[in-house]
Write a protein that holds these residues in place. Sequence first.
Motif, short mmCIF file in Angstrom:
data_model
loop_
_atom_site.label_atom_id
_atom_site.label_comp_id
_atom_site.label_asym_id
_atom_site.label_seq_id
_atom_site.Cartn_x
_atom_site.Cartn_y
_atom_site.Cartn_z
N ASP A 19 9.83 2.03 -6.04
CA ASP A 19 10.95 1.12 -6.34
C ASP A 19 11.90 0.95 -5.15
O ASP A 19 12.39 -0.15 -4.90
CB ASP A 19 11.74 1.65 -7.54
N THR A 20 12.18 2.04 -4.44
CA THR A 20 13.20 1.98 -3.38
C THR A 20 12.63 2.00 -1.97
O THR A 20 13.32 1.71 -1.01
CB THR A 20 14.15 3.18 -3.51
N ARG A 21 11.36 2.38 -1.81
CA ARG A 21 10.68 2.56 -0.52
C ARG A 21 11.28 3.70 0.30
O ARG A 21 11.03 3.83 1.49
CB ARG A 21 10.69 1.25 0.29
N ASP A 22 12.09 4.57 -0.34
CA ASP A 22 12.53 5.81 0.27
C ASP A 22 11.52 6.91 -0.03
O ASP A 22 10.70 6.78 -0.95
CB ASP A 22 13.89 6.23 -0.29
N ILE A 23 11.62 8.00 0.71
CA ILE A 23 10.70 9.10 0.47
C ILE A 23 11.26 10.02 -0.61
O ILE A 23 12.47 10.24 -0.71
CB ILE A 23 10.44 9.87 1.78
N VAL A 24 10.37 10.52 -1.47
CA VAL A 24 10.70 11.53 -2.48
C VAL A 24 10.11 12.85 -1.99
O VAL A 24 8.92 12.90 -1.65
CB VAL A 24 10.12 11.15 -3.85
N LEU B 190 0.83 -1.21 0.00
CA LEU B 190 0.00 0.00 0.00
C LEU B 190 0.86 1.26 0.00
O LEU B 190 0.56 2.24 -0.68
CB LEU B 190 -0.91 -0.01 1.23
N TRP B 191 1.93 1.24 0.79
CA TRP B 191 2.75 2.44 0.95
C TRP B 191 3.57 2.77 -0.29
O TRP B 191 3.89 3.93 -0.52
CB TRP B 191 3.68 2.27 2.15
N LYS B 192 3.92 1.76 -1.08
CA LYS B 192 4.71 2.03 -2.30
C LYS B 192 3.92 2.94 -3.24
O LYS B 192 2.81 2.59 -3.64
CB LYS B 192 5.05 0.73 -3.01
N VAL C 102 4.97 14.91 -0.64
CA VAL C 102 5.92 13.79 -0.56
C VAL C 102 5.32 12.57 -1.25
O VAL C 102 4.11 12.49 -1.48
CB VAL C 102 6.26 13.41 0.90
N MET C 103 6.18 11.62 -1.59
CA MET C 103 5.76 10.35 -2.16
C MET C 103 6.71 9.25 -1.70
O MET C 103 7.91 9.50 -1.55
CB MET C 103 5.78 10.40 -3.69
N ILE C 104 6.18 8.06 -1.43
CA ILE C 104 7.05 6.92 -1.14
C ILE C 104 7.43 6.30 -2.47
O ILE C 104 6.56 5.85 -3.24
CB ILE C 104 6.33 5.89 -0.24
N ASP C 105 8.73 6.28 -2.76
CA ASP C 105 9.21 5.75 -4.03
C ASP C 105 8.79 4.28 -4.16
O ASP C 105 9.15 3.46 -3.31
CB ASP C 105 10.74 5.88 -4.07
#
Length: 401
Positions: free
Chosen positions: A354-359, A336-338, A349-352
Amino acid sequence: MKSITRRAVLAACAAAAAATLSTAAAADTVKVGIVGTFSGAFARFGEQMKFGIEAFQAHNGATVAGHKIEVVYRDVGGVDPARARQLVEELILREKVQVIGGFVLTPNALAAAEVLNEAKVPAIVFNAATSVIPRRSPYFVRTSFTLAQNTVPLAQWAAKNGVKRAMTMVFDYGPGYDGEEAFVRTFKAEGGEIMESIRVPIATTDFSPYFERVLARKPEALFMFSPGGPPAIGMMNTWTSRLKPAGIRLLATNETQEIDLPKIGPGALDVISASHYTETIDNPLNQQLRKTLVEKYGRDTTPDTELVSAYDGMRLVYAAVQKFGPKFTGDQAVGLWKGMKFDSPRGPVMIDPDTRDIVQNIYVRRVQQQGGRLVNVNIATIPMVKDPWKEWNPETKPGAK
């Protein structure tokens, strides 16, 4: 916890995770475990995370679709990977939490990865900033930042604003290596010269010998990374007394965090830094956050980066409960978070996926005096920055870290 084998612990974690589902459903409660630093030199990081969680619940309530959200705090102290792993196991086994949050320091986050993998419990990183962390477990998601994410815009800004010759000084561990690599790589690409790179042992309290080396080389600017807190204050005070009078500019990362500025004093004026959050951001959500903090904790409460990361981390938890109810699995939550997008006090903000890091936006800031206080003021905004380290080190590339 009794002395048992690692395999037994991991098997028990997996069993506990499965049992958690039925327990949570029966109790209609979702437990969130927080592994933070609530004592020792980094205690204020834990306090900031707690403030962020409590502010989010003040805005959004302590229940989601009728399900109570209960937060369980654990203190790891400082850098202590063994203790961090033990606490994560305890939170899953005994407290039966469905989500872990926190992790101020990188070594503590990395120590949790194996347990998360076996138990299939998701963990949201509120501060630790080494880029590689999400690659150690598919259950890691980050709402904080990476050093490379903040440093590339800072190096670009420096090169475009007249800095030609620079040195770097970073603490000798993961995020320091990331920051050093990002600054050197970017600054050189912009035409700048790196005169020397210095790594400071993590236990250092006397920074004078390192600053003397910088003073002897006389660069136009020094890029610096410390974990924040007392080490940052110590480095800033030494820079103020030795390098600032010599006209050597400082390009900071964690050294001018909002909560530390009163302890540094006027010497911090005009220091340039880059960060994903600035207290003075003027948007309705940040205004609401600051108003709530003053009402709950007093007029002198200062929101910092860890606070807003914890605030946004709770948004992910609430979204999972809203979508799946109290029975969600780790795979469902992370799925869900991806790609999830939302407005934060720091901006969009967005959760990437592919990487699960924040953009997120990265802000170049200057320390100024406003209303009798030292504050960071944004002077440039670089929109929606991804973690560049992962673009430089793709997972499929042979030899990738």
